[in-house]
Design an enzyme around this catalytic site. Structure first.
Site, mmCIF file in Angstrom:
data_model
loop_
_atom_site.group_PDB
_atom_site.id
_atom_site.type_symbol
_atom_site.label_atom_id
_atom_site.label_comp_id
_atom_site.label_asym_id
_atom_site.label_seq_id
_atom_site.Cartn_x
_atom_site.Cartn_y
_atom_site.Cartn_z
ATOM 1 N N GLU A 53 2.078 -8.118 8.399
ATOM 2 C CA GLU A 53 2.066 -6.642 8.410
ATOM 3 C C GLU A 53 2.956 -6.069 7.309
ATOM 4 O O GLU A 53 2.966 -4.868 7.061
ATOM 5 C CB GLU A 53 2.532 -6.134 9.790
ATOM 6 C CG GLU A 53 1.670 -6.596 10.941
ATOM 7 C CD GLU A 53 0.172 -6.476 10.596
ATOM 8 O OE1 GLU A 53 -0.531 -7.498 10.603
ATOM 9 O OE2 GLU A 53 -0.235 -5.345 10.229
ATOM 10 N N ASP B 210 -8.811 1.055 -24.704
ATOM 11 C CA ASP B 210 -9.195 0.933 -23.291
ATOM 12 C C ASP B 210 -9.362 2.299 -22.638
ATOM 13 O O ASP B 210 -8.778 3.285 -23.075
ATOM 14 C CB ASP B 210 -8.068 0.228 -22.516
ATOM 15 C CG ASP B 210 -8.147 -1.279 -22.671
ATOM 16 O OD1 ASP B 210 -7.196 -1.960 -22.282
ATOM 17 O OD2 ASP B 210 -9.160 -1.738 -23.225
ATOM 18 N N PRO C 167 0.821 -1.224 0.000
ATOM 19 C CA PRO C 167 0.000 0.000 0.000
ATOM 20 C C PRO C 167 0.854 1.273 0.000
ATOM 21 O O PRO C 167 0.363 2.352 -0.282
ATOM 22 C CB PRO C 167 -0.790 -0.101 1.310
ATOM 23 C CG PRO C 167 -0.657 -1.498 1.762
ATOM 24 C CD PRO C 167 0.627 -2.021 1.202
ATOM 25 N N ARG D 205 -3.361 -7.936 -20.974
ATOM 26 C CA ARG D 205 -4.236 -7.359 -21.996
ATOM 27 C C ARG D 205 -3.468 -6.494 -22.992
ATOM 28 O O ARG D 205 -3.916 -6.258 -24.098
ATOM 29 C CB ARG D 205 -5.310 -6.482 -21.359
ATOM 30 C CG ARG D 205 -6.217 -7.204 -20.391
ATOM 31 C CD ARG D 205 -7.257 -6.267 -19.799
ATOM 32 N NE ARG D 205 -8.396 -6.143 -20.727
ATOM 33 C CZ ARG D 205 -8.551 -5.164 -21.595
ATOM 34 N NH1 ARG D 205 -7.651 -4.194 -21.637
ATOM 35 N NH2 ARG D 205 -9.588 -5.114 -22.412
HETATM 36 C C1 4FV Z 1 -1.481 -3.934 -1.298
HETATM 37 C C2 4FV Z 1 -2.097 -2.835 -1.916
HETATM 38 C C3 4FV Z 1 -1.767 -4.446 0.050
HETATM 39 C C4 4FV Z 1 -0.406 -5.109 2.932
HETATM 40 C C5 4FV Z 1 0.021 -6.033 3.999
HETATM 41 C C6 4FV Z 1 -0.400 -7.284 1.999
HETATM 42 C C7 4FV Z 1 -1.067 -5.946 1.878
HETATM 43 C C8 4FV Z 1 -0.025 -7.419 3.435
HETATM 44 N N1 4FV Z 1 -0.582 -4.429 -2.152
HETATM 45 N N2 4FV Z 1 -1.558 -2.713 -3.158
HETATM 46 N N3 4FV Z 1 -3.078 -2.045 -1.441
HETATM 47 N N4 4FV Z 1 -0.892 -5.387 0.530
HETATM 48 O O1 4FV Z 1 -2.728 -4.033 0.693
HETATM 49 O O2 4FV Z 1 -0.654 -3.678 -3.282
HETATM 50 O O3 4FV Z 1 1.255 -7.951 3.533
#
Ligand code: 4FV
Length: 258
Positions: free
Chosen positions: A127, A180, A100, A165
């Site tokens: 985490e 697209d 994230p 795609r």
């Molecule tokens: C995520 C996102 C995401 C965070 C902790 C996996 C999680 C766990 N990955 N974009 N939003 N990953 O939430 O790519 O390890």
């Protein structure tokens, strides 16, 4: 006649996913367009089980966060061993960690990745992973959106689906990813099909006029208008030609009349 993807002799685009849940793959990537492209060897998928690099007889891959706090963190030494193993087969491919905190995944990045040999994707769990391995293995952090998933696997699948795609031969003949949404930095124009009248609402007449220039103009105006209404920041980022600015102004005028 359903479209049968053809690789036309091009080397496949190679996706490698490092994950604690290899059984999740190919999953949705094994059906429909991505699945047909996989069968046609337009792309290939390999999973590397991070558990295989776990420590001790319990093959431990995680530990408690330094400084305390909830949850667990994936160990740097374990993940690095899995990455080094995957790198042997993929010396060139970009190494992405789905997280994230990463740069936002979008159509431009999908197009960029589709022009390379493939990707090495790290699907995290817990985490997150120990910060040191991100730098030590120069991982590029990529996010699919501002929300927290229970693992990176679904994010990896989203990324792969969007890239596949873009691969030559993946889409049906006459279909090009160029049509697209976001292909031209704009939201797509509204789509219509039969019945010509649905619950009293007709398909916009221009779309059944057969007048291609007028249809293209209608679609561009609708795209510009919808992007202005829903994602104005995309217009800032993209910029508009004088002709497009005039078309958007026309859209706004018509909106006032409605
Ligand atoms: C995520 C996102 C995401 C965070 C902790 C996996 C999680 C766990 N990955 N974009 N939003 N990953 O939430 O790519 O390890």
């Amino acid at each position: 006649m359903p479209h049968v993807p053809k690789s036309n002799g091009r080397p496949p685009w190679r996706a490698t996913v490092l994950t604690l849940f290899p059984e999740m793959f190919p999953g949705p990537l094994g059906v429909s367009l991505a699945g047909q492209a996989l069968t046609a060897a337009i792309w290939t998928l390999r999973t590397v089980p991070i558990r295989d690099f776990g420590l001790g007889r319990h093959r431990t891959v995680d530990d408690a966060p330094a400084g305390g706090g909830a949850g667990m963190v994936m160990r740097a030494d374990v993940l690095a061993a899995a990455i080094d193993h995957a790198r042997e087969a993929e010396p060139q491919a970009p190494l992405l960690y789905l997280s994230p905190r990463g740069e936002r995944f979008d159509q431009a990045l999908a197009r960029e990745l589709s022009s390379g040999p493939g990707v090495l994707l790290v699907a995290g769990r817990f985490e997150g992973v120990d910060e040191r391995v991100i730098a030590a293995r120069s991982m590029r952090e990529v996010s699919i959106g501002d929300y927290v998933l229970s693992g990176g696997e679904l994010a990896a699948m989203v990324l792969i689906d969007a890239v596949v795609r873009q691969l030559p031969g993946a889409l049906g003949d006459g279909m090009s990813a160029g049509q697209d949404s976001f292909a031209n930095g704009l939201l797509e124009a509204p789509q219509y099909t039969r019945p010509e009248v649905y619950e009293g609402e007709a398909v916009p007449p221009v779309l059944v006029s057969g007048h291609h220039a007028k249809i293209e103009r209608w679609r561009l105006k609708a795209s510009l208008g919808r992007t202005w209404q829903r994602r104005p920041e995309l217009l800032e980022r993209r910029g508009l030609s004088d002709a497009e600015r005039a078309l958007l102004q026309e859209f706004k005028e018509e909106l006032k009349k409605d």
